[in-house]
Design an enzyme around this catalytic site. Structure first.
Site, PDB file in Angstrom:
ATOM      1  N   HIS A  17       0.820  -1.201   0.000  1.00 16.57           N
ATOM      2  CA  HIS A  17       0.000   0.000   0.000  1.00 16.57           C
ATOM      3  C   HIS A  17       0.865   1.268   0.000  1.00 16.57           C
ATOM      4  CE1 HIS A  17      -3.935  -2.069   1.459  1.00 16.57           C
ATOM      5  NE2 HIS A  17      -3.363  -2.688   0.440  1.00 16.57           N
ATOM      6  N   GLU A  28       0.839   3.975   1.751  1.00 17.40           N
ATOM      7  CA  GLU A  28       1.329   4.465   3.046  1.00 17.40           C
ATOM      8  C   GLU A  28       2.538   3.642   3.505  1.00 17.40           C
ATOM      9  OE1 GLU A  28      -1.636   3.417   2.105  1.00 17.40           O
ATOM     10  OE2 GLU A  28      -3.238   4.214   3.355  1.00 17.40           O
ATOM     11  N   CYS A  51      -2.444  -0.578   7.299  1.00 16.17           N
ATOM     12  CA  CYS A  51      -1.629   0.646   7.207  1.00 16.17           C
ATOM     13  C   CYS A  51      -1.800   1.495   8.458  1.00 16.17           C
ATOM     14  CB  CYS A  51      -1.995   1.445   5.963  1.00 16.17           C
ATOM     15  SG  CYS A  51      -1.368   0.688   4.458  1.00 16.17           S
TER      16      CYS A  51
HETATM   17  N1  LIG Z   1      -5.240   3.231   1.986  1.00 19.57           N
HETATM   18  C1  LIG Z   1      -5.005   2.382   0.977  1.00 19.57           C
HETATM   19  C2  LIG Z   1      -6.011   1.533   0.533  1.00 19.57           C
HETATM   20  C3  LIG Z   1      -5.755   0.717  -0.551  1.00 19.57           C
HETATM   21  N2  LIG Z   1      -4.551   0.756  -1.149  1.00 19.57           N
HETATM   22  C4  LIG Z   1      -4.342  -0.006  -2.378  1.00 19.57           C
HETATM   23  C5  LIG Z   1      -4.378  -1.487  -2.390  1.00 19.57           C
HETATM   24  C6  LIG Z   1      -4.895  -1.804  -3.774  1.00 19.57           C
HETATM   25  O1  LIG Z   1      -3.851  -1.684  -4.738  1.00 19.57           O
HETATM   26  C7  LIG Z   1      -5.877  -0.688  -4.012  1.00 19.57           C
HETATM   27  C8  LIG Z   1      -7.295  -1.048  -3.572  1.00 19.57           C
HETATM   28  O2  LIG Z   1      -7.882  -1.763  -4.600  1.00 19.57           O
HETATM   29  P1  LIG Z   1      -9.457  -1.968  -4.679  1.00 19.57           P
HETATM   30  O3  LIG Z   1      -9.826  -2.924  -3.577  1.00 19.57           O
HETATM   31  O4  LIG Z   1     -10.116  -0.613  -4.468  1.00 19.57           O
HETATM   32  O5  LIG Z   1      -9.689  -2.523  -6.035  1.00 19.57           O
HETATM   33  O6  LIG Z   1      -5.402   0.389  -3.247  1.00 19.57           O
HETATM   34  C9  LIG Z   1      -3.571   1.609  -0.688  1.00 19.57           C
HETATM   35  O7  LIG Z   1      -2.464   1.677  -1.261  1.00 19.57           O
HETATM   36  N3  LIG Z   1      -3.801   2.368   0.389  1.00 19.57           N
HETATM   37 ZN    ZN Z   2      -3.229  -0.106   3.579  1.00 19.04          ZN
END
Ligand SMILES: Nc1ccn([C@H]2C[C@H](O)[C@@H](COP(=O)(O)O)O2)c(=O)n1
Ligand code: ZN
Length: 157
Positions: free
Chosen positions: A79, A81, A110
């Protein structure tokens, strides 16, 4: 003598725009997330976006979700963060009381990591998973650990 410019962008906007710029690097077709960590002296410590671990070719990566966990992106992606924290090459002490600007509200994994890194504040743009179990756990963690969070918006260009 000409006066100084006064219509400059705020620190919040500056750091959030850096987070948005980082998100533009994400290869995730569904959700692109960027994070920017700024210390209490308004210095950018680090930035990150959601992506694959080093060595895992993100062009060949199956960027979807699947019933088989082996083929589900969520089990591989780091992720934004977490990447912002891991990308930092200085002392973790510098993160004490720092603010993370993130384009999407942090997930509960996170949230734990941010707490443990010493982050004092989360500023986010979007909260599209608001009310989900993961989201509620995340807010619970941040609240109980004394990390404040607030939403901001960016004016359209
Ligand atoms: N705070 C966050 C939440 C999610 N992510 C990333 C992880 C995945 O690549 C994407 C979420 O995918 P989805 O379930 O919406 O198809 O976002 C992050 O980096 N930080
Ligand atoms: Zn996360």
């Amino acid at each position: 003598m000409p006066g100084k410019r006064t219509d400059v962008i705020s620190w919040d906007e500056f750091f959030m725009r850096a987070a948005v710029a980082a998100s533009l690097r994400s290869k995730d077709p569904n959700t692109q997330v960027g994070a920017c960590i700024a210390d209490t002296n308004h210095r950018i410590l680090s930035v990150g976006y959601n992506g694959t671990p080093r060595g895992l070719e993100d062009d060949e990566f199956p960027w979807g979700t699947a019933e088989n966990p082996l083929y589900d992106k969520h089990n591989y992606v780091i992720h934004a963060e977490a990447n912002a924290i891991l990308n930092y090459r200085g002392s973790l002490k510098d993160m004490d009381g720092a603010t993370v600007y993130v384009t999407l509200f942090p997930c509960h994994e996170c949230a734990k990591t941010l707490v443990q890194a010493g982050i004092g504040e989360v500023v986010y743009l979007d909260d599209k998973y608001d009310g989900t179990e993961d989201n509620l756990i995340s807010k619970n963690i941040l609240d109980r650990c004394g990390v404040s969070w607030r939403q901001m918006s960016l004016a359209a260009e």
